[in-house]
Design a protein around this motif. Structure first.
Motif, PDB file in Angstrom:
ATOM      1  N   MET A   1       0.853  -1.171   0.000  1.00 32.85           N
ATOM      2  CA  MET A   1       0.000   0.000   0.000  1.00 32.85           C
ATOM      3  C   MET A   1       0.901   1.237   0.000  1.00 32.85           C
ATOM      4  N   PRO A   2       0.667   2.202  -0.911  1.00 35.76           N
ATOM      5  CA  PRO A   2       1.514   3.400  -0.969  1.00 35.76           C
ATOM      6  C   PRO A   2       1.241   4.342   0.203  1.00 35.76           C
ATOM      7  N   LEU A   3       2.276   5.007   0.621  1.00 35.13           N
ATOM      8  CA  LEU A   3       2.160   6.009   1.681  1.00 35.13           C
ATOM      9  C   LEU A   3       1.816   7.360   1.051  1.00 35.13           C
ATOM     10  N   ILE A   4       0.993   8.137   1.729  1.00 38.72           N
ATOM     11  CA  ILE A   4       0.650   9.453   1.198  1.00 38.72           C
ATOM     12  C   ILE A   4       1.614  10.502   1.738  1.00 38.72           C
ATOM     13  N   GLU A   5       1.787  11.556   0.999  1.00 37.44           N
ATOM     14  CA  GLU A   5       2.597  12.690   1.429  1.00 37.44           C
ATOM     15  C   GLU A   5       1.677  13.696   2.122  1.00 37.44           C
ATOM     16  N   PRO A   6       2.117  14.277   3.215  1.00 40.04           N
ATOM     17  CA  PRO A   6       1.271  15.277   3.883  1.00 40.04           C
ATOM     18  C   PRO A   6       1.147  16.541   3.036  1.00 40.04           C
ATOM     19  N   THR A   7       0.009  17.193   3.163  1.00 34.28           N
ATOM     20  CA  THR A   7      -0.202  18.475   2.498  1.00 34.28           C
ATOM     21  C   THR A   7      -0.698  19.482   3.526  1.00 34.28           C
ATOM     22  N   LEU A   8      -0.420  20.728   3.262  1.00 33.81           N
ATOM     23  CA  LEU A   8      -0.856  21.811   4.132  1.00 33.81           C
ATOM     24  C   LEU A   8      -1.856  22.682   3.386  1.00 33.81           C
ATOM     25  N   GLN A   9      -2.926  23.066   4.088  1.00 32.10           N
ATOM     26  CA  GLN A   9      -3.936  23.953   3.523  1.00 32.10           C
ATOM     27  C   GLN A   9      -3.996  25.221   4.366  1.00 32.10           C
ATOM     28  N   PHE A  10      -3.876  26.385   3.709  1.00 30.14           N
ATOM     29  CA  PHE A  10      -3.965  27.655   4.426  1.00 30.14           C
ATOM     30  C   PHE A  10      -5.339  27.777   5.070  1.00 30.14           C
ATOM     31  N   ALA A  11      -5.375  28.069   6.377  1.00 29.36           N
ATOM     32  CA  ALA A  11      -6.636  28.198   7.110  1.00 29.36           C
ATOM     33  C   ALA A  11      -6.946  29.659   7.444  1.00 29.36           C
ATOM     34  N   PHE A  12      -5.964  30.374   8.002  1.00 24.30           N
ATOM     35  CA  PHE A  12      -6.160  31.779   8.367  1.00 24.30           C
ATOM     36  C   PHE A  12      -4.830  32.363   8.792  1.00 24.30           C
ATOM     37  N   GLU A  13      -4.805  33.672   8.977  1.00 25.98           N
ATOM     38  CA  GLU A  13      -3.622  34.329   9.515  1.00 25.98           C
ATOM     39  C   GLU A  13      -4.031  35.227  10.665  1.00 25.98           C
ATOM     40  N   ALA A  14      -3.097  35.399  11.585  1.00 21.34           N
ATOM     41  CA  ALA A  14      -3.283  36.324  12.701  1.00 21.34           C
ATOM     42  C   ALA A  14      -2.202  37.388  12.616  1.00 21.34           C
ATOM     43  N   ARG A  15      -2.610  38.624  12.735  1.00 24.59           N
ATOM     44  CA  ARG A  15      -1.661  39.734  12.872  1.00 24.59           C
ATOM     45  C   ARG A  15      -1.732  40.121  14.339  1.00 24.59           C
ATOM     46  N   VAL A  16      -0.720  39.701  15.075  1.00 22.77           N
ATOM     47  CA  VAL A  16      -0.705  39.811  16.530  1.00 22.77           C
ATOM     48  C   VAL A  16       0.079  41.057  16.937  1.00 22.77           C
ATOM     49  N   ASP A  17      -0.611  41.985  17.601  1.00 22.13           N
ATOM     50  CA  ASP A  17       0.038  43.198  18.100  1.00 22.13           C
ATOM     51  C   ASP A  17       0.726  42.871  19.423  1.00 22.13           C
ATOM     52  N   ILE A  18       1.942  43.368  19.558  1.00 25.72           N
ATOM     53  CA  ILE A  18       2.726  43.083  20.761  1.00 25.72           C
ATOM     54  C   ILE A  18       3.274  44.370  21.368  1.00 25.72           C
ATOM     55  N   ALA A  19       3.506  44.322  22.679  1.00 27.35           N
ATOM     56  CA  ALA A  19       4.140  45.436  23.389  1.00 27.35           C
ATOM     57  C   ALA A  19       5.626  45.124  23.541  1.00 27.35           C
ATOM     58  N   GLU A  20       6.334  46.063  24.079  1.00 23.34           N
ATOM     59  CA  GLU A  20       7.770  45.885  24.295  1.00 23.34           C
ATOM     60  C   GLU A  20       8.020  44.699  25.227  1.00 23.34           C
ATOM     61  N   PRO A  21       8.968  43.824  24.853  1.00 24.38           N
ATOM     62  CA  PRO A  21       9.273  42.667  25.700  1.00 24.38           C
ATOM     63  C   PRO A  21       9.802  43.081  27.070  1.00 24.38           C
ATOM     64  N   LEU A  22       9.506  42.254  28.060  1.00 19.79           N
ATOM     65  CA  LEU A  22       9.972  42.468  29.425  1.00 19.79           C
ATOM     66  C   LEU A  22      11.007  41.404  29.775  1.00 19.79           C
ATOM     67  N   TRP A  23      12.093  41.821  30.356  1.00 17.21           N
ATOM     68  CA  TRP A  23      13.136  40.916  30.811  1.00 17.21           C
ATOM     69  C   TRP A  23      12.616  40.146  32.020  1.00 17.21           C
ATOM     70  N   VAL A  24      12.681  38.820  31.980  1.00 16.38           N
ATOM     71  CA  VAL A  24      12.255  38.002  33.110  1.00 16.38           C
ATOM     72  C   VAL A  24      13.447  37.569  33.934  1.00 16.38           C
ATOM     73  N   GLY A  25      14.468  37.080  33.262  1.00 15.78           N
ATOM     74  CA  GLY A  25      15.638  36.653  34.013  1.00 15.78           C
ATOM     75  C   GLY A  25      16.631  35.899  33.165  1.00 15.78           C
ATOM     76  N   ARG A  26      17.667  35.486  33.822  1.00 15.74           N
ATOM     77  CA  ARG A  26      18.741  34.780  33.139  1.00 15.74           C
ATOM     78  C   ARG A  26      19.200  33.631  34.007  1.00 15.74           C
ATOM     79  N   ALA A  27      19.372  32.497  33.375  1.00 12.74           N
ATOM     80  CA  ALA A  27      19.967  31.344  34.031  1.00 12.74           C
ATOM     81  C   ALA A  27      21.223  30.997  33.228  1.00 12.74           C
ATOM     82  N   SER A  28      21.863  29.943  33.578  1.00 18.53           N
ATOM     83  CA  SER A  28      23.063  29.533  32.872  1.00 18.53           C
ATOM     84  C   SER A  28      22.769  29.347  31.386  1.00 18.53           C
ATOM     85  N   GLU A  29      23.394  30.154  30.548  1.00 20.91           N
ATOM     86  CA  GLU A  29      23.291  30.050  29.093  1.00 20.91           C
ATOM     87  C   GLU A  29      21.886  30.241  28.529  1.00 20.91           C
ATOM     88  N   GLU A  30      20.983  30.917  29.268  1.00 18.21           N
ATOM     89  CA  GLU A  30      19.666  31.187  28.705  1.00 18.21           C
ATOM     90  C   GLU A  30      19.108  32.507  29.227  1.00 18.21           C
TER      91      GLU A  30
END
Length: 156
Positions: free
Chosen positions: A1-30
């Protein structure tokens, strides 16, 4: 039985408004940042509405490669009044030259950097129940210093 290839169908888009990022913290290398979501619009063949001004993106940037893990949680309201919870996780990475151009407000092709998401939706709105049981892929890009555009594709 042949395997099918996945396909993608466009559903919608979001234009997301954002505010200035806030610094939360820093750990080792992150570094952890929080970016508030302040609103936006949703449009497309399968869903239209607005992004509600609740939630945000907790991003963690790790290592020398500066890969950023995205973990956004926010709400959409469909034009018919249905409320949709979105948990949108993903990855962002760009070279230093692309980062500099993006921060300067330049329109940079999404082919020049990796900004991909894998959202999960939850809603009890009958007209939008299909979101609960569909796998999606998101293609994101910076539209402006204060907006992210995400195109959502349903995996068939």
């Amino acid at each position: 039985m042949p395997l099918i290839e996945p396909t993608l169908q466009f559903a919608f888009e979001a234009r997301v408004d954002i505010a200035e990022p806030l610094w939360v913290g820093r750990a080792s290398e992150e570094e952890v940042m929080f970016t508030p979501i302040t609103g936006g619009t949703v449009s497309g063949p399968r869903l239209t509405g607005v992004v509600l001004p609740y939630g945000g993106d907790w991003s963690t940037t790790r290592g020398k490669g500066k890969e950023t893990e995205l973990d956004a949680r926010y709400l959409l309201r469909a034009d018919d009044g249905g409320t949709i919870d979105i948990h949108n996780r993903g990855w962002y990475r760009a070279g230093p030259d692309v980062e500099k151009r993006l921060r300067a407000g330049e329109d940079v092709s999404e082919a020049e950097y990796y900004y991909r998401t894998f959202p999960v939706f939850r809603t009890d709105a009958p007209a939008h129940a299909w979101l609960n049981s569909t796998v999606f892929v998101g293609m994101a890009r910076a539209e402006a210093i204060d907006q992210v555009r995400i195109r959502f594709f349903a995996l068939d």
